[in-house]
Design an enzyme around this catalytic site. Structure first.
Site, PDB file in Angstrom:
ATOM      1  N   ARG A   1      32.505  49.923  36.576  1.00  0.00           N
ATOM      2  CA  ARG A   1      33.917  49.727  36.213  1.00  0.00           C
ATOM      3  C   ARG A   1      34.486  51.280  36.254  1.00  0.00           C
ATOM      4  NH1 ARG A   1      35.014  43.618  36.864  1.00  0.00           N
ATOM      5  NH2 ARG A   1      34.767  43.231  38.447  1.00  0.00           N
TER       6      ARG A   1
ATOM      7  N   TYR B   1      33.722  42.600  31.998  1.00  0.00           N
ATOM      8  CA  TYR B   1      34.011  41.916  32.237  1.00  0.00           C
ATOM      9  C   TYR B   1      33.294  40.668  31.262  1.00  0.00           C
ATOM     10  CZ  TYR B   1      31.593  43.632  36.698  1.00  0.00           C
ATOM     11  OH  TYR B   1      31.041  43.595  37.378  1.00  0.00           O
TER      12      TYR B   1
ATOM     13  N   GLN C   1      36.768  53.191  41.657  1.00  0.00           N
ATOM     14  CA  GLN C   1      37.367  51.955  42.159  1.00  0.00           C
ATOM     15  C   GLN C   1      37.487  52.483  43.047  1.00  0.00           C
ATOM     16  OE1 GLN C   1      41.297  52.680  39.816  1.00  0.00           O
ATOM     17  NE2 GLN C   1      40.358  51.201  38.180  1.00  0.00           N
TER      18      GLN C   1
ATOM     19  N   ASP D   1      34.338  49.750  45.220  1.00  0.00           N
ATOM     20  CA  ASP D   1      33.942  48.765  44.260  1.00  0.00           C
ATOM     21  C   ASP D   1      34.713  47.170  44.994  1.00  0.00           C
ATOM     22  OD1 ASP D   1      34.169  46.496  42.360  1.00  0.00           O
ATOM     23  OD2 ASP D   1      35.811  47.108  40.841  1.00  0.00           O
TER      24      ASP D   1
ATOM     25  N   SER E   1      35.063  43.981  43.611  1.00  0.00           N
ATOM     26  CA  SER E   1      36.553  43.794  43.468  1.00  0.00           C
ATOM     27  C   SER E   1      37.344  43.586  44.822  1.00  0.00           C
ATOM     28  CB  SER E   1      37.908  44.517  42.958  1.00  0.00           C
ATOM     29  OG  SER E   1      37.124  45.088  41.840  1.00  0.00           O
TER      30      SER E   1
HETATM   31  P1  NAD Z   1      34.334  37.623  37.284  1.00  0.00           P
HETATM   32  O1  NAD Z   1      34.341  37.872  38.579  1.00  0.00           O
HETATM   33  O2  NAD Z   1      33.328  38.431  37.295  1.00  0.00           O
HETATM   34  O3  NAD Z   1      35.207  36.510  36.410  1.00  0.00           O
HETATM   35  C1  NAD Z   1      35.937  35.931  36.971  1.00  0.00           C
HETATM   36  C2  NAD Z   1      37.136  35.872  35.762  1.00  0.00           C
HETATM   37  O4  NAD Z   1      36.417  34.524  34.770  1.00  0.00           O
HETATM   38  C3  NAD Z   1      37.079  36.794  34.352  1.00  0.00           C
HETATM   39  O5  NAD Z   1      38.403  37.384  34.276  1.00  0.00           O
HETATM   40  C4  NAD Z   1      36.690  36.304  32.879  1.00  0.00           C
HETATM   41  O6  NAD Z   1      36.857  36.835  32.241  1.00  0.00           O
HETATM   42  C5  NAD Z   1      36.732  34.666  33.890  1.00  0.00           C
HETATM   43  N1  NAD Z   1      36.022  33.703  32.803  1.00  0.00           N
HETATM   44  C6  NAD Z   1      34.850  33.655  32.559  1.00  0.00           C
HETATM   45  N2  NAD Z   1      34.000  32.972  31.759  1.00  0.00           N
HETATM   46  C7  NAD Z   1      35.683  32.530  31.582  1.00  0.00           C
HETATM   47  C8  NAD Z   1      36.073  30.176  31.291  1.00  0.00           C
HETATM   48  N3  NAD Z   1      34.863  29.965  30.014  1.00  0.00           N
HETATM   49  N4  NAD Z   1      36.785  30.330  30.970  1.00  0.00           N
HETATM   50  C9  NAD Z   1      37.484  31.213  32.380  1.00  0.00           C
HETATM   51  N5  NAD Z   1      37.640  31.760  32.494  1.00  0.00           N
HETATM   52  C10 NAD Z   1      36.552  32.617  32.188  1.00  0.00           C
HETATM   53  O7  NAD Z   1      35.156  39.052  37.121  1.00  0.00           O
HETATM   54  P2  NAD Z   1      36.046  39.809  37.383  1.00  0.00           P
HETATM   55  O8  NAD Z   1      37.327  39.520  38.219  1.00  0.00           O
HETATM   56  O9  NAD Z   1      35.140  40.943  38.283  1.00  0.00           O
HETATM   57  O10 NAD Z   1      36.714  41.211  37.044  1.00  0.00           O
HETATM   58  C11 NAD Z   1      36.969  40.931  35.228  1.00  0.00           C
HETATM   59  C12 NAD Z   1      38.367  42.160  35.270  1.00  0.00           C
HETATM   60  O11 NAD Z   1      37.348  43.293  35.077  1.00  0.00           O
HETATM   61  C13 NAD Z   1      39.149  41.601  35.380  1.00  0.00           C
HETATM   62  O12 NAD Z   1      40.207  42.483  34.640  1.00  0.00           O
HETATM   63  C14 NAD Z   1      39.782  43.350  36.495  1.00  0.00           C
HETATM   64  O13 NAD Z   1      40.410  43.797  36.140  1.00  0.00           O
HETATM   65  C15 NAD Z   1      38.631  44.237  35.351  1.00  0.00           C
HETATM   66  N6  NAD Z   1      37.922  44.856  36.615  1.00  0.00           N
HETATM   67  C16 NAD Z   1      37.713  46.595  35.888  1.00  0.00           C
HETATM   68  C17 NAD Z   1      37.619  47.487  36.999  1.00  0.00           C
HETATM   69  C18 NAD Z   1      37.911  48.990  36.821  1.00  0.00           C
HETATM   70  O14 NAD Z   1      38.114  49.658  36.220  1.00  0.00           O
HETATM   71  N7  NAD Z   1      36.919  49.832  37.921  1.00  0.00           N
HETATM   72  C19 NAD Z   1      37.022  46.889  38.031  1.00  0.00           C
HETATM   73  C20 NAD Z   1      37.161  45.774  38.978  1.00  0.00           C
HETATM   74  C21 NAD Z   1      37.659  44.834  37.841  1.00  0.00           C
END
Ligand code: NAD
Length: 386
Positions: A128, A234, A133, A136, A139
């Protein structure tokens, strides 16, 4: 290089790793593109479009794999239905491979690739970083899944989503509760709002509160854990005590909720259990749960991956491979991600990045007959020590 795009063989897979529109870029980079006949049909890209864009079509699967120098793929290798060989054995020895590899659950594929000296890159491991990006795919696919999850809910819910004032009376908007507001959850919130629903959401990472509110949804308040987020963005795995408190907070919302869309995941682990069987009983009959974490064990205790079940009047959709339900958009996004990663790893200049480069180090799983990814090396050690 001869870039090969195979036909995906997993049942229900409709996506393709390359769309015709990106072929001219690869040809301009002095590559050849080989497409297995029928590769794009599930995503409505017929062979003729690939041929018109400059690709060569190969009818026979074995002949196709024999010719390609690098394979760009969607699903991890599996048993091929006509050759009865594992796709990991069909990739020519010494070739390169880019695709999803389910590395934590398919160590067998990683080991086969190492044995066969394949240089393989896992799309799940794209780090990430800002510069990564555009590569990815997790995402991209989460965006598609979050959108489609709401549409799946609309199909099963016996209600319209928006507020309607009619001569026959007023229809109140439905309430959607989104659990886990990462990429998929935020897209589900935005889609449910566009459908006219009231939306509430929760996530264990404090940073998400503002993102939920900026989409016009209500953030469900509870005391959040410290260190809820890893350095790579994550969620961390939560304690049993936190999950119990979280379940109580969710249960308190349930009597007023029509739709639950759950997306909570912890990278590389079983999905957290947020909705128990007892909690489902407190939802109103006719309510719908769409569990996007079904493939990772499910956020709901009753979820059955790949099945839709009815329990005490509540429909529970164990949604699997949701991006394949929107194959055109999913393939378009995935193909851009894969081509961006390919062009980074194998630039037209021939000046490949060093193996110590964060993107190479992060995504490369096998090279020169070895498993080179640290996480997978420790998994293999654990497996050996038993
Ligand atoms: P993910 O698919 O791994 O998880 C989905 C969501 O579940 C996450 O938001 C996580 O916090 C939540 N979760 C985990 N345990 C939980 C619980 N017990 N109760 C409630 N929620 C819970 O995550 P994702 O969607 O791939 O991404 C997470 C973060 O990373 C996002 O904020 C996203 O914007 C960020 N992200 C950043 C980049 C980057 O910087 N290039 C790329 C992709 C995603």
């Amino acid at each position: 290089m001869k870039i090969g795009i195979p036909r995906e063989v997993q049942a229900g897979e409709t996506r393709v790793a390359l769309i015709p529109g990106l072929i001219p870029i690869l040809i301009k980079d002095k590559h050849e593109v080989l497409v297995e006949a029928g590769a794009g049909v599930g995503a409505f890209f017929p062979d003729t479009q690939y041929a018109q864009a400059g690709a060569s079509l190969v009818e026979d699967a074995l002949a196709f794999y024999e010719q390609a120098d690098i394979i760009l793929k969607v699903q991890p290798p599996q048993m091929h239905p006509t050759t009865h060989l594992s796709e990991a054995e069909m990739v020519r020895e010494g070739c390169a491979y880019i695709g999803f590899l389910s590395p934590f659950t398919r160590l067998d594929v990683i080991q086969t690739f190492a044995r066969r000296k394949i240089t393989a890159f896992a799309m799940e491991f794209v780090p990430r970083l800002t510069r990564a990006q555009s590569m990815d795919a997790l995402s991209s696919m989460s965006t598609v899944a979050g959108y489609k999850a709401v549409l799946l809910a609309t199909e099963h819910l016996g209600k319209m989503f928006p507020l309607l004032m009619t001569a026959a009376g007023t229809i109140t908007p439905v309430t959607v509760l989104v659990l886990g507001a990462g990429v998929a959850g935020l897209q589900a919130i935005a889609t449910a709002k566009r459908q006219g629903a009231r939306v509430e959401a929760f996530d264990a990472r404090p940073a998400v509160r503002e993102q939920i509110q900026s989409l016009g949804a209500t953030f469900i308040e509870m005391e959040l854990p410290r260190n809820a987020e890893t350095a790579s963005g994550y969620a961390t795995e939560q304690s049993a005590e936190f999950l119990k408190r979280e379940q109580e907070v969710i249960r308190a919302r349930f009597p007023g909720v029509d739709v639950v869309i759950s997306t909570a995941q912890v990278f590389g682990k079983r999905a957290p259990l947020l909705v128990t069987c007892e909690m489902v009983k407190s939802l109103r009959p006719g309510s719908v749960i769409v569990d996007l974490a079904a493939e990772q064990g499910g956020n709901c205790e009753l979820t059955r991956a790949g099945q839709t079940i009815l329990y005490e009047g509540v429909t529970i959709v164990g949604a699997t491979n949701v991006p394949a339900l929107l194959p055109m958009t999913a393939s378009q996004l995935y193909a851009h991600n894969v081509v961006n990663l390919f062009r980074y790893l194998y630039p037209a200049t021939g000046l490949q990045p060093e193996s110590s480069d964060a993107l190479v180090k992060g995504t490369c799983v096998t090279r020169n007959g070895q498993i080179v990814h640290e996480m997978l090396q420790s998994l293999v050690r654990e497996e050996v020590s038993g």
